[in-house]
Design an enzyme around this catalytic site. Sequence first.
Site, PDB file in Angstrom:
ATOM      1  N   GLY A  86       7.527  33.148  18.437  1.00 11.69           N
ATOM      2  CA  GLY A  86       8.487  33.464  17.383  1.00 11.69           C
ATOM      3  C   GLY A  86       8.243  32.614  16.160  1.00 11.69           C
ATOM      4  CD  GLU A  87       6.412  33.091  10.896  1.00 10.46           C
ATOM      5  OE1 GLU A  87       5.953  32.580   9.871  1.00 10.46           O
ATOM      6  OE2 GLU A  87       6.051  34.196  11.338  1.00 10.46           O
ATOM      7  CB  VAL A 100       8.778  29.126  19.088  1.00 11.77           C
ATOM      8  CG1 VAL A 100       8.872  28.759  20.562  1.00 11.77           C
ATOM      9  CG2 VAL A 100       9.996  28.604  18.334  1.00 11.77           C
ATOM     10  CG  ASP A 111      22.481  32.234  17.885  1.00  5.10           C
ATOM     11  OD1 ASP A 111      23.187  33.258  17.959  1.00  5.10           O
ATOM     12  OD2 ASP A 111      21.251  32.263  17.714  1.00  5.10           O
TER      13      ASP A 111
END
Length: 885
Positions: free
Chosen positions: A598-599, A605, A740
């Site tokens: 991911g970014e 990541v 979150d």
Amino acid sequence: MCRCDRRTIMHLFLLLILQATAAFGQIDPAHCRYALGMHDKRIKDEDITASSQWYDTTGPQYARLDREEGDGAWCPKGQLEPSDTQYLQVDLGRMTFLTVVVTQGRYARNSGNEFARAYRLNYSRDGVQWKSWRDCLGNTVMEGNKNAYAPVTNDIHPPIITRYVRLIPVTRVSTTVCMRVELYGCSWDEGLISYSAPEGQLMVPPGPIASLNDSTYDGTREGRKLSGGLGQLTDGITGLDDFLVTHQHKVWPGYDYLGWRNDSLENPGYVEMEFEFGRQRNFTSMKVHSNNLFSRGVKIFSSVSCWFKPHPKTVEEPDPVTFETVLDDRNPSARYVTVQLNYRVAKSLRCRFFFADLWMMFSEISFQSVDTVVPTQAPQVVTTTLTIEESTVPVTVNTSSSDNDTPGDGNTPILIGCLVTIILLLVIIIFLILWCQYVCKVLEKGPRQILDMEVTVRLSSCSDTIILQTPPVPPRSRHGPTDGPANTAPHYERVFLLDPQYQNPAVLRNKLPELSQSAEASACGGGYAEPDITQCTPHQCFHSNVPHYAETDIVRLQGVTGSNMYAVPALTVDSLTRKDISAAEFPRQQLIFREKLGEGQFGEVHLCEAEGLPEFLGEGSPLPERDGHTVLVAVKQLRADATSQARNDFLKEIKIMSRLNDPNIIRLLCVCVSSDPLCMVTEYMENGDLNMFLSQREIESTLTHANNIPSVSLSDLLHMSVQISSGMKYLASLNFVHRDLATRNCLLDRRLTIKIADFGMSRNLYSSDYYRIQGRAVLPIRWMAWESILLGKFTTASDVWAFGVTLWEIFTLCKEQPYSLLSDEQVIENSGEFFRNQGRQIFLYAPPLCPPSLFELMMCCWSRNIPDRPSFEGLYQALRPHVNH
């Protein structure tokens, strides 16, 4: 000379108008949701027909949503049998992009109880050739109603481009059915009625596996050629940069693209496509959304040549329009390529797209055109309609001239008047466009009203709205009053998320004095005495004395994602020193990159192999037992050019995570901070996130066992809930606020142990779960408590609210997004209804798999008053007895 100048000026003005008009040609399915006129009778009675009707009072003209005329609905004659194909047909009057169907049964003021439990959709663009709609997985039957009064909304994926629609009720047993309907969509102004192309191909190893066929194409497929239909190139959905990632769950990699391999086509070197239109058009440009992931052999086309055919019975014009593309080998992003078509007039065109690499992939093709100008001997009057916010401004330009024109003749004043009028119109148009862009940019996704149980959806137009009504509550008694008092405007000032007072809660409390009272009031006291979930009542909710930290009292860690998700008391961070970091420095060269997971805003990541990590960690290592010495880890890496604030936050996050030690919280294993880029190494969970894990499974049954379908049991779901509550109980004990909590941030290892993390936002897969506000961080509003949305106040109690939504996700098996029928703006407006507490707030429904007692627990998590919500300790104690150990 003057005559030539006047013509040039008029031509330039006309060109500016036409170019402004063409800018509005792209369709957006998310905003194309206008009511098409069943309820308000814009669709006339004569345009609604049916295969049969029971009585004149149940004819097709009475199939209008939320109306009780006649006997209350359309009812086909007799009992409907499973083999019947009775239908209700609607003529929309023009080609339409259909996105939503809403159905109702026959309620007839509490005297009727007939409805269709399921139905199919057939559609036709010409009224002769009918096609059957099917979803991306090939299903043709849509879920209907469960009672006679509540509307059921079905999004049409893929959307339909049609003029005629038939709704065909489906039943498994002989029964009576009746229907009321509303259709939603918008006009299909492009005029394209079909395209033809070679069939898409399968990408196979040694590269990734991706099926690049046009799976929603509704034409014919013969000899590896698509013809006579429309499909994914006209569904309004543009593919992502990585063609293996799709917008929808449960579809195969490559679903969003139609793609071809150069060396496997009948005519290597190019792909030829033909486009047919309903009438002759004057084409200005063609926009092609193309993938450009050149690292996998995919590039936008190198050039395109288009031939035009003005009439069906004529031959193509010999001179094509050729367009050379500027290739980009630095930016792998998918993009629109605009091909200028130079105002060529045609009813069909044929285009050859030439390869620039091994693969070429398209996800959308659209055309911009203006009204056709046919030259005649008479003076020409060119009328162009400019669409701005769904209102039309006709601009008429007189382009006639004669050889005897002189500066002093009688035409000059008229011409000057026309030019002045055009200039004034252009100034007004430019002002309106700039004003609309400014307002939309400032408000971006401003909240909309939800009043009197009506959900109002503002669309791409700033002026037009449609209304999707929530299901009305049926009368409890036939003898009750039928008409209530007239609605009056509520006495409050509306709260907007983007209001400057959002940044200053104190000012907002002065504006709404009852806010400070209600936010602090406690409607119920005492603890949670028994573990039985059913005892959670309005006067017996359990809570704890965990302090609630306001936004100004916490440190927000941006870290890699830039999402400000973890928040901890400022005192806790300030008191940490270097000796509090228990994670050791790991040799960077022993981290071998595998893939990017991911970014985020400030970093990435990665999935990496960590050589020799078990020996490095020594005895008591949290890693599971392995046969070899190489283990997989997740590495959060800060960009070298990250801001100093992000760098400080990253180091603080390392300090804080090094203190976390709980079996249900992701563990920090080691760090690489002796040099840039800064990295933290955490556990990698082989089974991915809980959202993806559950969405790929069904509830355990004899059917799933017999067909070897991946499944989970109700006990499994309860055990997952207990694990998450345990991890959050640990965070709450340290006064940590997660901000979150959702299934996307709950990861599973190979033993199905759940560990809470914060990677969700860094993955494009879940970008739709976050609401982006310009100039500020994105927010997971569908999981956020009302005080977090309106006041920016994040506490342990707001985490409890998110935990309730996470429970709801688990017991729907993550098949649906929370509040899926509400837009982001409506979710924000709904939070205002929680604050006002006038009984208009909308709650999530009870999942069919969820025990009633557990849904009561969710409702306690969503208590309007903050102190009324349970603590994580109470949640854990309530859930734990229901798990079979």
